[in-house]
Design a protein around this motif. Structure first.
Motif, PDB file in Angstrom:
ATOM      1  N   ASN A 181      15.210   4.025  -4.580  1.00  0.00           N
ATOM      2  CA  ASN A 181      14.749   4.863  -3.471  1.00  0.00           C
ATOM      3  C   ASN A 181      14.010   6.090  -3.987  1.00  0.00           C
ATOM      4  O   ASN A 181      12.974   6.481  -3.450  1.00  0.00           O
ATOM      5  CB  ASN A 181      15.914   5.277  -2.567  1.00  0.00           C
ATOM      6  N   PHE A 182      14.558   6.704  -5.045  1.00  0.00           N
ATOM      7  CA  PHE A 182      13.908   7.874  -5.645  1.00  0.00           C
ATOM      8  C   PHE A 182      12.526   7.500  -6.181  1.00  0.00           C
ATOM      9  O   PHE A 182      11.540   8.205  -5.963  1.00  0.00           O
ATOM     10  CB  PHE A 182      14.788   8.448  -6.764  1.00  0.00           C
ATOM     11  N   ALA A 183      12.457   6.366  -6.876  1.00  0.00           N
ATOM     12  CA  ALA A 183      11.179   5.914  -7.434  1.00  0.00           C
ATOM     13  C   ALA A 183      10.177   5.599  -6.326  1.00  0.00           C
ATOM     14  O   ALA A 183       8.985   5.924  -6.449  1.00  0.00           O
ATOM     15  CB  ALA A 183      11.396   4.692  -8.326  1.00  0.00           C
ATOM     16  N   ALA A 184      10.649   4.979  -5.241  1.00  0.00           N
ATOM     17  CA  ALA A 184       9.766   4.644  -4.121  1.00  0.00           C
ATOM     18  C   ALA A 184       9.223   5.911  -3.467  1.00  0.00           C
ATOM     19  O   ALA A 184       8.030   5.994  -3.134  1.00  0.00           O
ATOM     20  CB  ALA A 184      10.505   3.788  -3.101  1.00  0.00           C
ATOM     21  N   LYS A 189       4.843   9.687  -2.682  1.00  0.00           N
ATOM     22  CA  LYS A 189       4.383  11.080  -2.752  1.00  0.00           C
ATOM     23  C   LYS A 189       3.124  11.198  -3.601  1.00  0.00           C
ATOM     24  O   LYS A 189       2.159  11.866  -3.240  1.00  0.00           O
ATOM     25  CB  LYS A 189       5.511  11.956  -3.333  1.00  0.00           C
ATOM     26  N   SER A 190       3.095  10.523  -4.755  1.00  0.00           N
ATOM     27  CA  SER A 190       1.935  10.601  -5.643  1.00  0.00           C
ATOM     28  C   SER A 190       0.742   9.872  -5.027  1.00  0.00           C
ATOM     29  O   SER A 190      -0.402  10.218  -5.263  1.00  0.00           O
ATOM     30  CB  SER A 190       2.259  10.072  -7.027  1.00  0.00           C
TER      31      SER A 190
END
Length: 193
Positions: A181-184, A189-190
Motif C-alpha cells: 500500500n505504501f509503495a502504491a 504520488k510520483s
C-alpha cells in the motif's frame, strides 16, 4: 526500506530449527539411510532394552511412536512414505525459516517477509494436511489413544505447528500489505507530479 522484523517470529524460526532437525533425523535414519531393514533409530523392543543403536538420541520417540502410528514400526514395515515426505518438507521449511532470518536481520532485504510468509504457509498447510489426513482415515494413526494421551502427546505438541504459523502468516501478511500500500501510494504520488 528494510523489512519490518518481529522478535517472536525470529525466535520461533530459530528455536524450531533444532527440533525439526531432531525429528528429521529420526525419520530419515529410520528408513532412508538404512532402507528400513536395520533401522538404527527405531525403538522396537525398548521395553526389553532393545532397539536401534542410535535410539538413545530419540528416546522420547518410544512414547511418540506408540501415540502416532505414522512414526511407528507398523508404518515402517509397510513402507508408508508419509512421514519421510513430511520430513523432507520440514527441511525445506526450515531452510526458508533460516533464510528469512538471514535476509531480514543480516541483509535487511525488503522482500524478506515474503520468504518468511512462504515458510510459515508451508508449515501451516503441511500440518493441517497431517491433521486432515487423520480425519479422513478415521483417525487410523492416533485413534487408538486415550483422550489424555491424544491431547498431551498429539494435539498440544502438533497444535503449536498450526497456531504459531497462523499468527506468523497473519503478521507477515499485514506487514506485506502495508508495504505494498505504501509503495502504491508513493508510485501514485510520483505519477501525479
Amino acid at each position: 526500506m528494510a523489512p519490518k522484523t518481529h522478535t517472536w517470529i525470529t525466535a520461533w524460526f530459530l528455536l524450531t530449527a533444532p527440533i525439526i532437525a531432531w525429528d528429521v533425523g529420526y525419520c530419515f535414519f529410520t528408513t532412508s539411510v538404512y532402507g528400513g531393514k536395520h533401522p538404527h533409530t527405531n525403538l522396537t523392543g525398548v521395553e526389553s532394552g532393545q532397539g536401534g543403536d542410535l535410539h538413545w538420541i530419540w528416546k522420547p520417540y518410544s512414547i511418540y511412536q506408540r501415540v502416532d502410528l505414522v512414526y511407528g514400526v507398523e508404518a515402517l514395515e509397510r513402507g508408508d512414505g508419509f512421514t519421510n515426505a513430511q520430513s523432507l518438507l520440514n527441511v525445506i521449511e526450515t531452510l526458508l525459516n533460516v533464510l528469512y532470518v538471514y535476509l531480514a536481520h543480516v541483509k535487511a532485504w525488503p522482500p524478506a517477509s515474503l520468504v518468511g510468509l512462504s515458510a510459515a504457509t508451508m508449515t501451516l498447510s503441511k500440518t493441517v494436511l497431517y491433521w486432515v489426513q487423520e480425519y479422513f482415515c478415521n483417525y487410523c494413526a492416533v485413534g487408538h489413544n486415550t483422550m489424555y494421551d491424544a491431547i498431551v502427546y498429539w494435539i498440544i505438541p502438533n497444535g503449536f505447528w498450526i497456531v504459531v504459523p497462523i499468527f506468523i502468516v497473519n503478521r507477515l501478511s499485514r506487514d506485506l500489505a502495508a508495504e505494498l500500500n505504501f509503495a502504491a501510494k508513493a508510485a501514485a504520488k510520483s505519477k501525479s507530479k
